[in-house]
Design an enzyme around this catalytic site. Structure first.
Site, mmCIF file in Angstrom:
data_model
loop_
_atom_site.group_PDB
_atom_site.id
_atom_site.type_symbol
_atom_site.label_atom_id
_atom_site.label_comp_id
_atom_site.label_asym_id
_atom_site.label_seq_id
_atom_site.Cartn_x
_atom_site.Cartn_y
_atom_site.Cartn_z
ATOM 1 N N CYS A 37 1.648 0.705 12.831
ATOM 2 C CA CYS A 37 0.191 0.800 13.041
ATOM 3 C C CYS A 37 -0.131 0.376 14.471
ATOM 4 O O CYS A 37 -0.987 -0.466 14.716
ATOM 5 C CB CYS A 37 -0.568 -0.039 12.017
ATOM 6 S SG CYS A 37 -0.102 -1.767 12.022
ATOM 7 N N ASP A 71 8.499 1.005 7.664
ATOM 8 C CA ASP A 71 7.160 0.782 8.209
ATOM 9 C C ASP A 71 7.246 -0.539 8.963
ATOM 10 O O ASP A 71 7.003 -1.601 8.411
ATOM 11 C CB ASP A 71 6.135 0.726 7.070
ATOM 12 C CG ASP A 71 4.711 0.558 7.593
ATOM 13 O OD1 ASP A 71 4.331 1.314 8.497
ATOM 14 O OD2 ASP A 71 4.001 -0.350 7.118
ATOM 15 N N GLY A 96 0.804 -1.225 0.000
ATOM 16 C CA GLY A 96 0.000 0.000 0.000
ATOM 17 C C GLY A 96 0.835 1.273 0.000
ATOM 18 O O GLY A 96 0.554 2.222 -0.729
#
Length: 448
Positions: free
Chosen positions: A381, A328, A263
């Protein structure tokens, strides 16, 4: 109402509780495998997610009605639990339908004796109702049972964010999640994509936060032509902020170290408008394939994928430096509890500490591949300092050639500009701020 939905829900829940399967993947598999109508698919999703999200509360309600839970087979207890969930939380399902269905399933899977036990417990609950959560006097314990968050986590959050924020976060985490999608800015504007989707009968609105975001009110975008033809990607709004935080310029060479399912890599490639390059790494070959599939669907040719452990990247790219690097990092996922409620069935405090070691080492290795003056973004996240601010601070202590980059404020949506943390060079989004996932983003600069 096909007779199978509650049986399927029982099978899926058994798999989550026993084999620690992931609820979000299971739900999609069961919907496809059983070719469910959209109404049945909706009910199935609601029963599975709802039962997991109210796990501790349902146990609390059932305790007075089931004297010896240890003696019950697991499937029987789960059948009673998912039936109670429907009684108590789903107004649109008539109680007698839930009861009859539960008894039928009990007969089919077990025998008459089990069926009459299930019938007895459920009728008893129907007659007498459930006890009040206010019986629990301890505030933290009550919040824990009410919102299905473990005590250790609530206590940690209270110490980091305060009681009020923690309560809001826990309550937000048991609401149904929003589905959002990112518009491929290389192919169309947000307005054009909204019109396309509405022509396909999908109701959408602009997102709350990201200029690339649309929020799906009704319909399934994954099956839309707009999706198949590469006009959109399904992504949470918080994740869309990451590529923006990198602040790429056309022609940049960008490294995305933990890139699957792709993504953020694809978003970066879109922002590069097809120039420069994105090198996307992931540990697992089958996950690297997912990145390629997304890039092809979106028509992006500036992405190169490699199956590689990010910690080995400096050896692989000997001598090569990038303009921008994204880490990430793999994390506990405590920001996506709304989408994956089963996370709370499995996580404990030591998991978080173990992850922190991995995060630090990826960040350390990735930083070697950045040009002087370049930008490094660290994101997760999750919420909680241990995997976020602590990792960044400890990195900065050990790397005096890096600093927090306060220009992050120029690369975030206006709604975040007032946030104190953004002014320091990082963002901690909590789920109740904008209804997004909980997310952390820090922008670091390598000094020249």
């Amino acid at each position: 109402m096909s007779k199978n939905v509650r049986e399927i829900a029982l099978e899926a829940l058994l798999s989550v509780y026993k084999n620690q399967s992931y609820s979000n993947l299971l739900v999609n598999n069961y919907i496809q495998k059983n070719d469910l109508s959209s109404a049945d698919a909706g009910l199935l999703t609601e029963i599975i997610y709802g039962t997991i999200q109210r796990d501790q509360l349902l146990d609390f309600y059932l305790e007075p009605y089931i004297k010896n839970q240890k003696k019950l087979e697991e499937w029987v207890y789960i059948l009673i639990k998912l039936s109670l969930y429907q009684f108590h939380f789903l107004d649109r399902v008539p109680a007698h339908a839930v009861l009859n269905e539960a008894v039928e399933i009990a007969k089919k899977r077990g025998h008459k004796g089990i069926a009459s036990l299930v019938n007895g417990v459920l009728r008893n609950i129907q007659r007498n109702g459930v006890r009040s959560i206010n019986e629990i006097k301890d505030k933290v314990e009550k919040l824990s049972i009410e919102t299905n968050h473990p005590l250790w986590l609530i206590e940690q959050w209270i110490s980091e964010f305060g009681e009020d924020e923690t309560r809001k976060m826990c309550e937000e985490n048991i609401l149904p999640p929003y589905q959002t999608a990112r518009v491929n800015s290389m192919k169309a504007t947000r307005e054009e994509v909204i019109r396309m989707l509405e022509d396909e009968g999908i109701n959408v609105e602009v997102g709350n936060l990201s200029p690339f975001a649309i929020e799906i009110q009704k319909g399934n975008v994954a099956h839309s032509n707009a999706f198949k033809e590469g006009y959109i990607s399904i992504q949470d709004e918080s994740s869309m902020l990451v590529a923006q935080a990198l602040g790429v310029n056309e022609g940049d060479q960008v490294l995305d170290t933990c890139a699957a399912p792709g993504g953020k890599s694809t978003h970066i490639a879109e922002l590069l408008k097809g120039t420069g390059s994105v090198t996307s790494l992931d540990l697992h070959k089958h996950k690297v394939k997912l990145i390629k599939e997304q890039a092809n669907r979106l028509g992006l040719e500036n992405i190169e994928t490699i199956a590689l452990d990010a910690r080995k990247a400096p050896e692989e790219f000997e001598g090569k430096l990038f303009d921008r690097v994204l880490v990430d990092a793999p994390c506990s996922g405590l920001g996506v509890i709304r989408r994956k409620p089963d996370i709370l069935l499995k996580k404990n405090a030591t998991d978080v500490s173990n992850l922190q070691k991995v995060q630090k080492s990826i960040l350390h290795e990735a930083s070697k591949l950045l040009k002087p003056g370049g930008t490094l973004v660290y994101s997760t996240c999750t919420v909680g300092h241990e995997e976020n601010l602590d990792v960044v601070n400890s990195f900065l202590e050990e790397h005096d050639d890096f600093e927090l980059d306060r220009s992050l404020i120029e690369h975030v949506p206006n709604e975040l500009k007032e946030d104190k943390t953004v002014q320091n060079g990082y963002i901690q989004l909590l789920p109740h701020y904008f209804g997004t996932d909980g997310f952390f983003i820090a922008r670091l600069r390598k000094k020249v």
